[in-house]
Each structure stands twice: as C-alpha cells, then as structure tokens.
Design a protein around this motif. Structure first.
Motif, PDB file in Angstrom:
ATOM      1  N   ALA A  90       0.831  -1.205   0.000  1.00  0.00           N
ATOM      2  CA  ALA A  90       0.000   0.000   0.000  1.00  0.00           C
ATOM      3  C   ALA A  90       0.866   1.256   0.000  1.00  0.00           C
ATOM      4  N   PRO A  91       0.439   2.303  -0.725  1.00  0.00           N
ATOM      5  CA  PRO A  91       1.222   3.544  -0.765  1.00  0.00           C
ATOM      6  C   PRO A  91       1.179   4.299   0.556  1.00  0.00           C
ATOM      7  N   PRO A  92       2.122   5.232   0.806  1.00  0.00           N
ATOM      8  CA  PRO A  92       3.258   5.557  -0.073  1.00  0.00           C
ATOM      9  C   PRO A  92       4.334   4.476  -0.022  1.00  0.00           C
ATOM     10  N   ARG A  93       5.095   4.343  -1.123  1.00  0.00           N
ATOM     11  CA  ARG A  93       6.081   3.267  -1.255  1.00  0.00           C
ATOM     12  C   ARG A  93       7.458   3.687  -0.769  1.00  0.00           C
ATOM     13  N   SER A  94       7.613   4.965  -0.438  1.00  0.00           N
ATOM     14  CA  SER A  94       8.915   5.442   0.045  1.00  0.00           C
ATOM     15  C   SER A  94       8.718   6.707   0.866  1.00  0.00           C
ATOM     16  N   HIS A  95       9.782   7.112   1.572  1.00  0.00           N
ATOM     17  CA  HIS A  95       9.727   8.372   2.311  1.00  0.00           C
ATOM     18  C   HIS A  95       9.818   9.535   1.335  1.00  0.00           C
ATOM     19  N   PRO A  96       9.392  10.754   1.751  1.00  0.00           N
ATOM     20  CA  PRO A  96       9.517  11.907   0.861  1.00  0.00           C
ATOM     21  C   PRO A  96      10.981  12.146   0.506  1.00  0.00           C
ATOM     22  N   ALA A  97      11.266  12.393  -0.757  1.00  0.00           N
ATOM     23  CA  ALA A  97      12.657  12.557  -1.210  1.00  0.00           C
ATOM     24  C   ALA A  97      13.335  13.729  -0.498  1.00  0.00           C
ATOM     25  N   ASN A  98      12.576  14.773  -0.169  1.00  0.00           N
ATOM     26  CA  ASN A  98      13.184  15.957   0.454  1.00  0.00           C
ATOM     27  C   ASN A  98      13.515  15.754   1.927  1.00  0.00           C
ATOM     28  N   GLN A  99      13.221  14.571   2.450  1.00  0.00           N
ATOM     29  CA  GLN A  99      13.573  14.252   3.839  1.00  0.00           C
ATOM     30  C   GLN A  99      15.088  14.126   4.001  1.00  0.00           C
ATOM     31  N   GLY A 100      15.752  13.758   2.905  1.00  0.00           N
ATOM     32  CA  GLY A 100      17.209  13.667   2.917  1.00  0.00           C
ATOM     33  C   GLY A 100      17.713  12.272   3.252  1.00  0.00           C
ATOM     34  N   VAL A 101      18.931  11.963   2.793  1.00  0.00           N
ATOM     35  CA  VAL A 101      19.640  10.724   3.111  1.00  0.00           C
ATOM     36  C   VAL A 101      21.071  11.090   3.457  1.00  0.00           C
ATOM     37  N   PRO A 102      21.567  10.974   4.682  1.00  0.00           N
ATOM     38  CA  PRO A 102      20.777  10.549   5.835  1.00  0.00           C
ATOM     39  C   PRO A 102      19.720  11.594   6.201  1.00  0.00           C
ATOM     40  N   GLY A 103      18.752  11.164   7.018  1.00  0.00           N
ATOM     41  CA  GLY A 103      17.643  12.053   7.331  1.00  0.00           C
ATOM     42  C   GLY A 103      17.158  11.835   8.757  1.00  0.00           C
ATOM     43  N   PRO A 104      16.202  12.594   9.229  1.00  0.00           N
ATOM     44  CA  PRO A 104      15.749  13.807   8.528  1.00  0.00           C
ATOM     45  C   PRO A 104      16.808  14.912   8.644  1.00  0.00           C
TER      46      PRO A 104
END
Ligand SMILES: [Zn+2]
Ligand SMILES: [Zn+2]
Length: 117
Positions: A90-104
């Motif tokens: 079930a969606p969402p399939r990933s965290h928001p891209a703007n959260q950053g890696v590493p994040g938050p």
C-alpha cells in the motif's frame, strides 16, 4: 492476480515517513526499511540504531522492503535472501525525497559519518 505470501500484508500502509523509534527519540537514520507485515518503518543496519532489524528480531516479522525512493527490493530475515521485487505494498512506497539521506536533514549531526555502522 494477488499473490499471498506468509509474512507480507500488502494492504497495510507504512507507519509514517520516518523510523518509528528514531522519531520518538529525536534520532536520525541513513536508509529506511518497511516491515511488509505490519508497516513498521525502521532504520537500516548502517544507521546508528538499526531499528528495522530490532523490529524483525522482536516481532518475528520476516520481510522488509526498502522504503527508499525508487527501490522495491525485499529482504527475508529468516533466510537472508534478497529479492529484486515482490508484492506491491500500500502507498506511499517510500519516504519523501526531500527528507534527505541521511535524514531527517534537520537532525543529522555534522559528524554523522562517525556514528554509522
Ligand atoms: Zn531508527
Ligand atoms: Zn512488523
């Protein structure tokens, strides 16, 4: 056709955009993993706290899927096997891209590389 796999419930949405335990402790993470059975979002083994593995150990839930944008691989903790894909969760399939890696982003310390595994 819907494939039924023990340990995977495609109907359960993710618990939220970040690692459940890190959010509670104001922690941060490198990558996120999603429990395919209950939707728990936990941090990966490179992260300081390794909550995805701890969740699997504590609950016996065998499968995680990557919660990173553009990744859909699975991992089975019981067998150590990786899979290129699997049931669509079930969606969402990933965290928001703007959260950053590493994040938050706002909680990652300047010396984060000294804290990872
Ligand atoms: Zn965590
Ligand atoms: Zn779980």
């Amino acid at each position: 056709m819907t494939e039924q796999v023990e340990g995977i419930d495609p109907a359960v949405p993710p618990s939220g955009p970040g690692c459940v335990e890190c959010e509670r402790n104001s922690g941060w993470w490198v990558h996120l993993r999603r429990c395919a059975q209950c939707g728990h979002i936990g941090c990966c083994d490179t992260s300081p706290a390794q909550h995805a593995t701890k969740h699997a150990t504590a609950t016996g839930h065998p499968f995680i899927q990557s919660f990173e944008p553009g990744e859909d691989w699975y991992y089975n903790f019981e067998t150590g096997e990786m899979y290129d894909g699997g049931p669509e969760l079930a969606p969402p399939r990933s965290h928001p891209a703007n959260q950053g890696v590493p994040g938050p982003r706002e909680r990652v310390p300047a010396d984060w590389q000294a804290h990872i595994h």
